[in-house]
Design a protein around this motif. Structure first.
Motif, short mmCIF file in Angstrom:
data_model
loop_
_atom_site.label_atom_id
_atom_site.label_comp_id
_atom_site.label_asym_id
_atom_site.label_seq_id
_atom_site.Cartn_x
_atom_site.Cartn_y
_atom_site.Cartn_z
N GLU A 142 -26.26 64.92 21.62
CA GLU A 142 -27.36 65.10 21.03
C GLU A 142 -28.38 64.23 21.32
O GLU A 142 -29.63 64.86 21.66
CB GLU A 142 -27.35 65.42 19.30
N ARG A 143 -28.34 63.02 21.13
CA ARG A 143 -29.21 62.00 21.14
C ARG A 143 -29.58 61.79 22.51
O ARG A 143 -30.89 61.34 22.67
CB ARG A 143 -28.90 60.53 20.30
N GLY A 157 -30.83 65.32 24.09
CA GLY A 157 -31.93 66.30 23.64
C GLY A 157 -31.73 67.39 22.94
O GLY A 157 -30.24 67.79 23.18
N PRO A 158 -32.54 68.30 22.35
CA PRO A 158 -32.24 69.53 21.62
C PRO A 158 -31.55 70.52 22.52
O PRO A 158 -30.64 71.24 22.02
CB PRO A 158 -33.45 69.81 20.97
N SER A 159 -31.61 70.32 23.89
CA SER A 159 -31.19 71.60 24.57
C SER A 159 -29.52 71.46 24.85
O SER A 159 -28.98 72.26 25.31
CB SER A 159 -31.88 71.70 26.07
N SER A 185 -42.01 67.11 29.65
CA SER A 185 -40.87 66.93 28.74
C SER A 185 -39.61 67.36 29.35
O SER A 185 -39.42 68.47 30.14
CB SER A 185 -41.13 67.43 27.34
N GLU A 209 -37.27 68.74 27.55
CA GLU A 209 -37.17 69.94 27.04
C GLU A 209 -37.62 71.17 27.79
O GLU A 209 -37.13 72.12 28.09
CB GLU A 209 -37.44 70.25 25.38
N ASP A 250 -34.94 60.66 32.00
CA ASP A 250 -35.44 60.97 30.59
C ASP A 250 -33.98 60.66 29.68
O ASP A 250 -34.30 60.41 28.54
CB ASP A 250 -35.77 62.31 30.74
N TRP A 251 -32.82 61.10 30.14
CA TRP A 251 -31.75 60.71 29.43
C TRP A 251 -31.60 59.17 29.15
O TRP A 251 -31.14 58.87 27.75
CB TRP A 251 -30.42 61.05 30.36
N ASN A 291 -33.78 58.55 26.36
CA ASN A 291 -33.40 59.06 25.08
C ASN A 291 -32.29 57.81 24.58
O ASN A 291 -32.14 57.74 23.34
CB ASN A 291 -32.87 60.23 25.24
N ASN A 297 -32.53 55.84 21.39
CA ASN A 297 -31.59 56.01 19.96
C ASN A 297 -30.22 54.99 20.21
O ASN A 297 -29.13 55.49 19.87
CB ASN A 297 -31.21 57.51 20.10
#
Length: 440
Positions: free
Chosen positions: A171-172, A175-177, A191, A193, A374-375, A378, A382
């Motif tokens: 999840e971190r 992301g939300p998807s 973004s 997402e 982007d991963w 993230n 996090n």
């Protein structure tokens, strides 16, 4: 970077006059030209560009063992996972900038005299095989010898090795998807997402999905495509070998009130009994099944479609169709055990031999480089949570893998192809519009 000499071939060479080399001098003996970063070792020696903001620090004798006894990226990964090898100038969640500089280093096999000096200087203790990090799986030869590769049981173990790490960790990072496949970007600064939403839209539109249709999504992950299609009135069955993924996906389906349209099953895709689907999506599964299994794979999916039905296969590929399909040592032992890649031409040929009419294919590798960017971002943002969730060794391995893969997509070492095909009607027609019916 590959090992530049074979310790087995040189182990018997002895003789007077061999110099005692520092670790930095050993590195210089096997590299061509300037080293575009700085290297520091626990023996106090240094090499490379002292003014570079990027560097490597070999901190322990154990790290030297790993680098000396395993080929190239595998030995470095072992040292890195155990924190015996550190980066300078880059976060462990995103070592991309260090990787870019490592890629430009050219290495060669040392002369017999230099190789003997390296072995003598390392000493017997530095050539002992040590127990690798716990994240590492069995070597490929052991899996082959023990008959473990690509049975249903083994495939389930492999998927669990990679995907049942921790839903909270994913999840971190994702992301939300919760989408662990290549996104598609209208613009490089979109973004993550939005880009993942656009990927699902692209797949949905290429397949020509409409309300009331039935979709089979094999290797569905956390159900991103399943839920995207169900929100638009499509009836969907998703299959995943990961228990964690299936549980997360079913909960997300319930939270969105999509139970009447969507289901994610914890099962092998070969155990889905239903057939007559209007569409099939395979997003990121083909890499796992083994190239020699492609005919059976596409024959199975062909059997699941009604005449006139469409399939979209989305997977990582190589830029050519000849050569070794097996993954490199690091990827095979730490990321995707038993994974294999081939070129899009091989995939298209096998799909055609199965009976599919291939209508469109494209390489979107640059989009995967952006996704991995982007991963990694993230993971950096996090980092403390991810380390607390899965341990520093696993978090480091993920940063290593994602940054290295990003560079691979950017430099055309690997690609990402989407192939759209149709199961023809009995008269051979394809039941598709005359022009492409989707847009980016």
């Amino acid at each position: 970077m590959n090992n530049a000499f074979s310790s087995g071939a040189l182990a018997g060479i002895t003789g007077g006059g061999l110099p005692q080399l520092t670790l930095a001098e050993m590195l210089e003996k096997v590299t061509d030209g300037p080293i575009p970063l700085h290297f520091t070792a626990y023996d106090g020696s240094t090499a490379g560009d002292p003014d570079s903001p990027y560097g490597l620090v070999l901190k322990t004798p154990r790290g030297a063992n790993f680098v000396a006894t395993a080929p190239g990226d595998l030995g470095m990964a072992r040292a890195y996972a155990f924190c015996d090898l550190d980066l300078v100038g880059a976060h462990p969640g995103d070592p991309y900038e260090v990787f870019k500089r490592l890629q430009s280093i050219s290495m060669h096999r040392p002369s017999l005299r230099d190789g003997a000096a390296i072995i003598r200087s390392l000493g017997r203790d530095r050539l002992r095989i040590l127990t690798p990090p716990p994240q590492e799986t069995l070597p490929r030869w052991r899996r082959i010898a023990e008959g473990l590769r690509h049975s249903k049981e083994r495939d389930a173990e492999v998927i669990s090795h990679h995907y049942d790490v921790s839903n909270a960790f994913y999840e971190r990072v994702l992301g939300p998807s919760m989408t662990y496949t290549c996104a598609t970007y209208r613009h490089a600064d979109d973004s993550l997402e939005q880009a993942q939403e656009d990927k699902y839209r692209l797949v949905f539109d290429k397949l020509g999905l409409e309300p009331g249709m039935r979709l089979l999504d094999v290797g569905c992950g956390w159900g991103g495509m399943v839920r995207y299609a169900a929100r638009r009135g499509v009836r969907v069955i998703g299959a995943t070998l990961s228990k964690n993924q299936a549980e997360w996906a079913q909960k997300a389906i319930a939270e969105e009130g999509l139970q009447d349209l969507a289901e994610v099953r914890h099962c092998d895709y070969r155990d889905v009994p239903e057939s007559g689907f209007d569409r099939v999506s395979s997003i990121g599964l083909t890499e796992h099944i083994g190239v020699h299994n492609y005919p059976d794979y596409f024959e199975f999916l062909y059997s699941k479609l009604r005449p006139g039905g469409r399939i979209l296969n989305h997977c990582i590929t190589r830029p050519g169709n000849a050569g070794n399909a097996k993954a490199g040592a690091f990827i095979d032992r730490y990321i995707f055990p038993d994974g294999e890649l081939t070129g899009s031409g091989t995939i298209i040929r096998i799909m055609q031999d199965t009976g599919f009419n291939v209508r469109h294919e494209e390489d979107i590798r640059e989009h995967y480089a952006l996704t991995l960017r982007d991963w990694c971002r993230n993971l950096v943002d996090n980092w403390d949570f991810c380390v607390s969730e899965v341990g520093e060794g696993t978090a480091r391995i993920w940063g290593l893998y994602m940054a290295g893969s990003r560079l691979g997509f950017e430099t055309n070492v690997i690609q990402l192809h989407q192939v759209l095909a149709v199961k023809p009607l009995s008269d051979g027609s394809a039941d598709v519009p005359l022009q492409p019916w989707w847009s980016w």
